[in-house]
Design an enzyme around this catalytic site. Sequence first.
Site, PDB file in Angstrom:
ATOM      1  N   PRO A  97       0.783  -1.245   0.000  1.00 36.04           N
ATOM      2  CA  PRO A  97       0.000   0.000   0.000  1.00 36.04           C
ATOM      3  C   PRO A  97       0.813   1.293   0.000  1.00 36.04           C
ATOM      4  O   PRO A  97       0.817   2.058   0.969  1.00 36.04           O
ATOM      5  CB  PRO A  97      -0.849  -0.141   1.261  1.00 36.04           C
ATOM      6  CG  PRO A  97      -0.018  -0.958   2.174  1.00 36.04           C
ATOM      7  CD  PRO A  97       0.708  -1.937   1.287  1.00 36.04           C
ATOM      8  N   CYS A  98       1.462   1.584  -1.112  1.00 33.82           N
ATOM      9  CA  CYS A  98       2.237   2.813  -1.218  1.00 33.82           C
ATOM     10  C   CYS A  98       1.341   4.052  -1.199  1.00 33.82           C
ATOM     11  O   CYS A  98       1.812   5.151  -0.894  1.00 33.82           O
ATOM     12  CB  CYS A  98       3.116   2.790  -2.458  1.00 33.82           C
ATOM     13  SG  CYS A  98       2.260   2.449  -4.002  1.00 33.82           S
ATOM     14  N   HIS A  99       0.054   3.877  -1.465  1.00 34.52           N
ATOM     15  CA  HIS A  99      -0.870   5.013  -1.424  1.00 34.52           C
ATOM     16  C   HIS A  99      -1.058   5.536  -0.003  1.00 34.52           C
ATOM     17  O   HIS A  99      -1.561   6.638   0.185  1.00 34.52           O
ATOM     18  CB  HIS A  99      -2.225   4.623  -2.027  1.00 34.52           C
ATOM     19  CG  HIS A  99      -2.902   3.492  -1.340  1.00 34.52           C
ATOM     20  ND1 HIS A  99      -2.567   2.176  -1.591  1.00 34.52           N
ATOM     21  CD2 HIS A  99      -3.881   3.468  -0.399  1.00 34.52           C
ATOM     22  CE1 HIS A  99      -3.332   1.396  -0.841  1.00 34.52           C
ATOM     23  NE2 HIS A  99      -4.126   2.160  -0.100  1.00 34.52           N
TER      24      HIS A  99
END
Length: 138
Positions: A97-99
């Site tokens: 989950p880089c967001h």
Amino acid sequence: MSYIGFTPDETAVKSNNLTENAKVQFAEYFKGKRLTFDFPIGQSGSDFRQLVWQELLKIPAGRPISYTELSRRMNNPLAIRAIAAANGKNNLMIVIPCHRVIGANGDLVGYAGGLWRKKWLLEHEAKLTGIGQTSLFG
């Protein structure tokens, strides 16, 4: 089927147990029934990138952090730019989950899928967790 502007090319990968499991888990995520993924994942990258991606997996849904905080958690406060660059090389967006990493001032920054998708993902996860946090200050 299209999710927030992504239209998967179903002919790109031959169907197998892994792809079918991933497809089910993505559908559950977008339907609001899942926040994490447990199918086997892997992507090539340097040892440093692997460390960054492992740290991204520890960020809970609904609780975005800043790049500064991510560098602190990695005991490498001077590596913010390198961490951001590794984050940008993550090809398994959503799964890793880089967001969930945003600017120190709470701004949405740096998402290869487009900032409008990052905003959608953060709002989606905030709604699912009931936390309501889509920024550092929310």
